[in-house]
Motif scaffolding. Sequence first.
Motif, PDB file in Angstrom:
ATOM      1  N   GLU A   1       0.822  -1.208   0.000  1.00 22.12           N
ATOM      2  CA  GLU A   1       0.000   0.000   0.000  1.00 22.12           C
ATOM      3  C   GLU A   1       0.861   1.265   0.000  1.00 22.12           C
ATOM      4  O   GLU A   1       0.562   2.242  -0.697  1.00 22.12           O
ATOM      5  CB  GLU A   1      -0.919  -0.012   1.227  1.00 22.12           C
ATOM      6  CG  GLU A   1      -2.054   0.957   1.113  1.00 22.12           C
ATOM      7  CD  GLU A   1      -2.950   0.932   2.336  1.00 22.12           C
ATOM      8  OE1 GLU A   1      -2.625   0.228   3.306  1.00 22.12           O
ATOM      9  OE2 GLU A   1      -3.971   1.641   2.304  1.00 22.12           O
ATOM     10  N   SER A   2       1.975   1.218   0.759  1.00 19.66           N
ATOM     11  CA  SER A   2       2.800   2.429   0.889  1.00 19.66           C
ATOM     12  C   SER A   2       3.538   2.747  -0.409  1.00 19.66           C
ATOM     13  O   SER A   2       4.005   3.872  -0.602  1.00 19.66           O
ATOM     14  CB  SER A   2       3.796   2.255   2.037  1.00 19.66           C
ATOM     15  OG  SER A   2       4.699   1.216   1.715  1.00 19.66           O
TER      16      SER A   2
ATOM     17  N   LYS B   1       1.936   5.357  -8.718  1.00 24.27           N
ATOM     18  CA  LYS B   1       0.985   6.158  -9.502  1.00 24.27           C
ATOM     19  C   LYS B   1       1.672   7.393 -10.077  1.00 24.27           C
ATOM     20  O   LYS B   1       1.484   7.745 -11.240  1.00 24.27           O
ATOM     21  CB  LYS B   1      -0.217   6.562  -8.635  1.00 24.27           C
ATOM     22  CG  LYS B   1      -1.198   5.424  -8.440  1.00 24.27           C
ATOM     23  CD  LYS B   1      -2.469   5.870  -7.768  1.00 24.27           C
ATOM     24  CE  LYS B   1      -2.319   6.018  -6.289  1.00 24.27           C
ATOM     25  NZ  LYS B   1      -3.533   6.309  -5.550  1.00 24.27           N
ATOM     26  N   ASN B   2       2.548   8.037  -9.268  1.00 28.83           N
ATOM     27  CA  ASN B   2       3.255   9.222  -9.752  1.00 28.83           C
ATOM     28  C   ASN B   2       4.162   8.877 -10.917  1.00 28.83           C
ATOM     29  O   ASN B   2       4.231   9.613 -11.903  1.00 28.83           O
ATOM     30  CB  ASN B   2       4.081   9.860  -8.625  1.00 28.83           C
ATOM     31  CG  ASN B   2       3.164  10.566  -7.641  1.00 28.83           C
ATOM     32  OD1 ASN B   2       2.054  10.938  -7.990  1.00 28.83           O
ATOM     33  ND2 ASN B   2       3.625  10.722  -6.402  1.00 28.83           N
TER      34      ASN B   2
ATOM     35  N   MET C   1       2.129   2.515  -3.400  1.00 28.05           N
ATOM     36  CA  MET C   1       1.158   2.849  -4.461  1.00 28.05           C
ATOM     37  C   MET C   1       1.268   4.295  -4.940  1.00 28.05           C
ATOM     38  O   MET C   1       1.148   4.572  -6.125  1.00 28.05           O
ATOM     39  CB  MET C   1      -0.279   2.576  -3.991  1.00 28.05           C
ATOM     40  CG  MET C   1      -0.675   1.125  -4.072  1.00 28.05           C
ATOM     41  SD  MET C   1      -0.495   0.410  -5.720  1.00 28.05           S
ATOM     42  CE  MET C   1      -1.869   1.143  -6.573  1.00 28.05           C
ATOM     43  N   GLU C   2       1.491   5.237  -3.979  1.00 30.36           N
ATOM     44  CA  GLU C   2       1.552   6.647  -4.375  1.00 30.36           C
ATOM     45  C   GLU C   2       2.704   6.875  -5.349  1.00 30.36           C
ATOM     46  O   GLU C   2       2.549   7.496  -6.398  1.00 30.36           O
ATOM     47  CB  GLU C   2       1.713   7.564  -3.154  1.00 30.36           C
ATOM     48  CG  GLU C   2       0.432   7.961  -2.473  1.00 30.36           C
ATOM     49  CD  GLU C   2      -0.734   8.303  -3.400  1.00 30.36           C
ATOM     50  OE1 GLU C   2      -0.596   9.276  -4.168  1.00 30.36           O
ATOM     51  OE2 GLU C   2      -1.754   7.607  -3.367  1.00 30.36           O
ATOM     52  N   ASP C   3       3.903   6.331  -4.993  1.00 29.34           N
ATOM     53  CA  ASP C   3       5.076   6.475  -5.864  1.00 29.34           C
ATOM     54  C   ASP C   3       4.800   5.840  -7.217  1.00 29.34           C
ATOM     55  O   ASP C   3       5.154   6.389  -8.265  1.00 29.34           O
ATOM     56  CB  ASP C   3       6.295   5.779  -5.237  1.00 29.34           C
ATOM     57  CG  ASP C   3       6.866   6.606  -4.094  1.00 29.34           C
ATOM     58  OD1 ASP C   3       6.424   7.769  -3.926  1.00 29.34           O
ATOM     59  OD2 ASP C   3       7.727   6.085  -3.364  1.00 29.34           O
TER      60      ASP C   3
ATOM     61  N   SER D   1      -5.467  -2.490  -6.616  1.00 29.15           N
ATOM     62  CA  SER D   1      -4.460  -1.792  -7.431  1.00 29.15           C
ATOM     63  C   SER D   1      -5.064  -1.375  -8.769  1.00 29.15           C
ATOM     64  O   SER D   1      -4.784  -0.287  -9.274  1.00 29.15           O
ATOM     65  CB  SER D   1      -3.219  -2.657  -7.634  1.00 29.15           C
ATOM     66  OG  SER D   1      -3.485  -3.730  -8.514  1.00 29.15           O
TER      67      SER D   1
ATOM     68  N   GLU E   1      -7.313   1.640  -8.100  1.00 20.74           N
ATOM     69  CA  GLU E   1      -6.574   2.880  -7.808  1.00 20.74           C
ATOM     70  C   GLU E   1      -5.821   3.417  -9.015  1.00 20.74           C
ATOM     71  O   GLU E   1      -5.793   4.623  -9.252  1.00 20.74           O
ATOM     72  CB  GLU E   1      -5.578   2.633  -6.665  1.00 20.74           C
ATOM     73  CG  GLU E   1      -6.259   2.503  -5.335  1.00 20.74           C
ATOM     74  CD  GLU E   1      -5.246   2.574  -4.202  1.00 20.74           C
ATOM     75  OE1 GLU E   1      -4.259   3.304  -4.311  1.00 20.74           O
ATOM     76  OE2 GLU E   1      -5.461   1.853  -3.215  1.00 20.74           O
TER      77      GLU E   1
ATOM     78  N   ALA F   1      -6.374   6.895 -11.009  1.00 20.23           N
ATOM     79  CA  ALA F   1      -5.290   7.888 -11.125  1.00 20.23           C
ATOM     80  C   ALA F   1      -5.128   8.378 -12.558  1.00 20.23           C
ATOM     81  O   ALA F   1      -4.826   9.553 -12.789  1.00 20.23           O
ATOM     82  CB  ALA F   1      -3.977   7.278 -10.626  1.00 20.23           C
TER      83      ALA F   1
END
Length: 252
Positions: free
Chosen positions: A63-64, A70-71, A66-68, A117, A120, A124
């Motif tokens: 989960e941690s 997506k970016n 995912m942000e990276d 995933s 999300e 995105a």
Amino acid sequence: MADFDGKIILITGGSSGIGRASAVELAKSGAFVIAIGRNPAHLRETSAMHENIYTVKADLSDESAMEDAKNEILKLAKRFGSTVFGFVHSAGVIYTEPFESFRKHELEEMFRVNVLSGFEIFRAILPLMRSGGSAVFVSSIDAFFGATEPPSSGYALTKGALVSLTNALASELGEKNIRVNAVIPGLIRTAMTEDFFSDEFAAQMEKFLSRVPLHRAGSADEVAKLVAFLLSEDASYINGDAIFIDGGYHAR
Ligand SMILES: NC(=O)c1ccc[n+]([C@@H]2O[C@H](COP(=O)([O-])OP(=O)(O)OC[C@H]3O[C@@H](n4cnc5c(N)ncnc54)[C@H](OP(=O)(O)O)[C@@H]3O)[C@@H](O)[C@H]2O)c1
């Protein structure tokens, strides 16, 4: 062959099996493909298969991360142009256990990779799908038929969720001219199922194939052709469908 000239298409699970075969099929038809996977060697092999395939490494169970992820996906997509056309969610993992002893962390990993995933990453990139587009979720016959051997109620749960998500998004995103469909593969020979083809599982394989009218497993390339068709203009009025590609397993 459909024309995807210059179109940007993202594929989770693009580093292996059905996702990789789809990446190659779409790249050959002119698409710029961003293949997302976890294993660096698999990603290198995939990008070497066609000059239009680019890769992003991401562990979709984390989960941690995912942000990276997506970016990075958005950065790469924007490098090729400002508009994304397509999305394929093929990343998947399976654990098999009887219902009574299913381990929670395996259930959670399957839910993260197989369902969340895709949810999300699609969300995105949605703002970049300005000119409409098309998405395909890779579900499974396990979403419809219980008691496969060995059993996996947890996997069936995640694959059923993808069919529900396909229905919901097809109706919600239609007004943006974005079509959403699912493919429902039967037994396909890939890394995920390779063990099943060994002598050790010969009896189970024979039992399974006796239920398949074509009496064989499918290939990742066969599924990739269906994925490409559903993404293409040739499927311009197909929306919210879930198409079996299982040699006729569902017909028996
Ligand atoms: N093969 C079949 O018989 C069959 C039947 C019905 C449905 N399906 C579905 O088809 C899809 C593709 O499976 P496949 O048969 O092509 O198997 P595969 O060759 O094992 O491919 C699975 C893909 O998912 C990726 N993946 C798994 N866990 C990940 C994670 N934590 N983070 C990022 N990526 C991850 C893998 O990446 P790496 O390789 O980089 O680790 C790989 O690209 C899956 O959703 C599967 O459930 C398969």
